[in-house]
Scaffold this active site. Sequence first.
Site, short mmCIF file in Angstrom:
data_model
loop_
_atom_site.label_atom_id
_atom_site.label_comp_id
_atom_site.label_asym_id
_atom_site.label_seq_id
_atom_site.Cartn_x
_atom_site.Cartn_y
_atom_site.Cartn_z
N GLU A 52 21.00 -48.67 -27.81
CA GLU A 52 19.61 -48.39 -27.44
C GLU A 52 18.62 -48.71 -28.56
O GLU A 52 17.47 -49.07 -28.31
CB GLU A 52 19.45 -46.94 -27.00
CG GLU A 52 20.13 -46.62 -25.66
CD GLU A 52 21.61 -46.26 -25.79
OE1 GLU A 52 22.18 -46.42 -26.88
OE2 GLU A 52 22.19 -45.81 -24.78
N PHE A 114 25.61 -31.80 -20.20
CA PHE A 114 26.20 -33.02 -20.74
C PHE A 114 25.11 -34.07 -20.95
O PHE A 114 24.28 -34.31 -20.08
CB PHE A 114 27.27 -33.56 -19.77
CG PHE A 114 27.85 -34.86 -20.23
CD1 PHE A 114 28.58 -34.93 -21.42
CD2 PHE A 114 27.65 -36.02 -19.51
CE1 PHE A 114 29.10 -36.13 -21.86
CE2 PHE A 114 28.17 -37.23 -19.94
CZ PHE A 114 28.89 -37.29 -21.12
N GLN A 115 25.12 -34.68 -22.10
CA GLN A 115 24.12 -35.69 -22.49
C GLN A 115 22.69 -35.16 -22.37
O GLN A 115 21.78 -35.91 -22.05
CB GLN A 115 24.31 -36.99 -21.70
CG GLN A 115 25.60 -37.71 -22.10
CD GLN A 115 25.66 -39.16 -21.66
OE1 GLN A 115 25.09 -39.53 -20.64
NE2 GLN A 115 26.37 -39.98 -22.43
N LYS A 164 16.74 -36.55 -13.71
CA LYS A 164 17.44 -37.30 -12.67
C LYS A 164 17.01 -36.86 -11.25
O LYS A 164 16.88 -37.69 -10.36
CB LYS A 164 18.94 -37.14 -12.85
CG LYS A 164 19.74 -38.15 -12.05
CD LYS A 164 21.22 -38.11 -12.41
CE LYS A 164 21.98 -39.18 -11.63
NZ LYS A 164 23.42 -39.15 -11.95
N MET A 482 17.94 -55.59 -52.59
CA MET A 482 16.78 -54.82 -53.02
C MET A 482 17.23 -53.49 -53.64
O MET A 482 16.64 -53.03 -54.61
CB MET A 482 15.83 -54.58 -51.85
CG MET A 482 14.45 -54.12 -52.26
SD MET A 482 13.62 -55.26 -53.38
CE MET A 482 12.64 -56.23 -52.25
#
Lengths: 588, 186
Positions: A52, A114-115, A164, A482
């Site tokens: 993502e 969940f999630q 949802k 760097m």
Amino acid sequence: MARTMSGAEIVIAALCDQGVEHIFGYPGGAVLPIYDALFQQEKVKHVLVRQEGGAVHAAEGYARSTGKVGVVLVTSGPGATNAVTGLTDALSDSVPVVCICGQVPTHLIGNDAFQECDTVGITRPCTKHNWLIKDVNDLARVLHEAFYIAKAGRPGPVVVDVPKDIQFATGNYVGPSNIAHKTYKPRMKPEQTAVREAVDLLINAKRPLFYAGGGVINSGPKASQLLREIVRLTGYPITSTLMGLGAFPASDKQWLGMLGMHGTYEANWAMHDCDVMVAVGARFDDRITGRIDAFSPGSQKIHIDIDPSSINKNVLVDVPIVGDVACTLEDMLRIWKSKTPQLDKAAHKVWWKQIDQWRAKKSLSYKNSRDVIMPQYAVERLYELTKDRDPYITTEVGQHQMWAAQYFRFEEPNRWMTSGGLGTMGYGLPAAIGAQMAHPKSLVIDIAGDASILMNMQEASTAVQFELPVKVFIVNNQYMGMVRQWQQLLHGNRLSHSYTESLPDFVKLAEAYGWTGMKCENPAELDDAIREMIDTKGPVIFDCRVATLANCFPMIPSGKAHNEMLLGGDVTEEEVEHAISEEGKVLV
Amino acid sequence: MVNTFTKSVPKSHYVGPGAAQEVVSRTLSVLVDNEPGVLARVIGLFSGRGYNIDSLTVTETEHEMHLSRITIVTRGTPNVIEQIKHQLERLVPVHHVHDLTLEGRSLERELALIKISGRGEKRIEALRLAEIFRASVIDASTEHFVFEITGRTSKIEQFIQIMTELGLVEVARTGIAAIGRGPSSQ
């Protein structure tokens, strides 16, 4: 007229009405209804990323190369938290992004489902605004508002969290309306008295300097045109920030190059010695100012910015102008032209002569080698061999990024995409994918470092799936260059964990993903190899093996002023070791 | 958004922002949409950017329009206060921010509930002083009083200090509510 449809269909309808053609995303449990609606239509094309974080960077690359809003679709929980770095990056660099997240059903919110995560809580400080939808009838209105907030004023990322059950529920769809937002109304037209004051200061300046930032590019192509017009009309020198590259053509004789920590000698000295400075859509970042109390000490400062909180934040200015860059420059030009100003030509001649002396230092010169590819040379050749193709350039973060900014020269806005504010390693490849998606026929190159590229390497797979012929040009010195440079400057050359002991074979890695892999380590073969890369049809990883210990100069050591720059040519090891004072060491 | 910037800034820039400036206390009145998370946005801004909150009061004040007024007492140099105002104005649900201290002549009041426990002389003394401070008794037994007192913060501080010696056991305060004087609204 209101139409009735499911929440998921409302999302698609809103995207269509906002003119969205491409979105970047990754499916998951809590966002499946929206993916189902996506499946049943053909207007909005979905680009499946591999993580993502890559989706947000791709949307950023898409947005910055087009001026449009980038759109992201991710699932709840880890989908949303993976997006956080990209959102923060977009906030730092003022990139318009709308991120739609799935969320667990309303009745499970707060249940540690969940999630589940507190997406609006987590993304509150890293977005311009965010919403959790609790009623399907709010969804369409909020989505349209989200696009407005993302692009209005100083652009930025927004999150719309859609549970949802809301995606399944039936509700009314309303189209975008032209009704003014009730609270968020950024000021576009500047206050005229301030503009007049600014023009007067400019007319009477003896050592003037324009200082352009990313705000010019965000304001749109017209702002860049007006900037060119006013700079040429006045005949004054111009420098820009990392984010502002391309706003003014690098080939122009009034261009001094980038300023700041790794800016040119002439740009930094001009900033230090000028008597009137016009900051145009720039925010006086610490990478620009160096030691703040010694920053451009003798100048009257004019600051044009659409965000009032940018003004007087780091540096106190004399003429604050809140407004859109294009609107303000238009007014400045009009007022200037109405005045037939008497400029101090003699003073300007002295000023330009002084600038030419600084230029003569050739602060970007470096010692080239016949045996090994110098990283500066690699970027220079890449520029020379691609400049006629109007390429889009993205970068990762580190030495290669600064070399790209120094040695690649930009003539037009929206061609240069780099993580400036947040400094996100792993930005370049997904951003290149986003830019390529928007410009399928163009040459898109990610100038990368060997460490950064591994941070979002998985997106190589995305490029293959969507037939995006991006080129990844790895300036490979086998170090986090760097980090190593700072360890040399600050920590007695103790190179703690800045050497990657087991880099992959990038050619084989490319091939494993279905890319073409190339490797070059001989300066004499570099040009041919770059040509081959450009001529290769699909995506290419170009492993350019460069001098491992080259450092990035010129440099203003942290805690130092613009007139205390280190130049590459004459810097000794001892000077490097003592470049930063004890107070400077605590600065980032 | 109004173009409000401190005009008295020094023309020399060898003074960094904040340096050599006096820290002042300011009361800000912030009118916001009463939507979920709006308070978190405001206080998150303060904690995230390292600003101070000395007092914070919030409740919905216009029910039909779902508007809440957040009254914040903060401390900082004038430059920091200016930043705070501009940062607050940048939040999407914020309608406007007023610096009541700077705009002058504002009214500030706070309410406190103060519990005194004990018997005998001290108890009588507490009651007598409460009368002087115009605090009213809202709960009592033979062993305690709960006083309600309203006023400026300084008055409440003073009352609490006196009560400390007279058996004070618990304090609850509302924080400051503030409004501008005169007929016009802000």
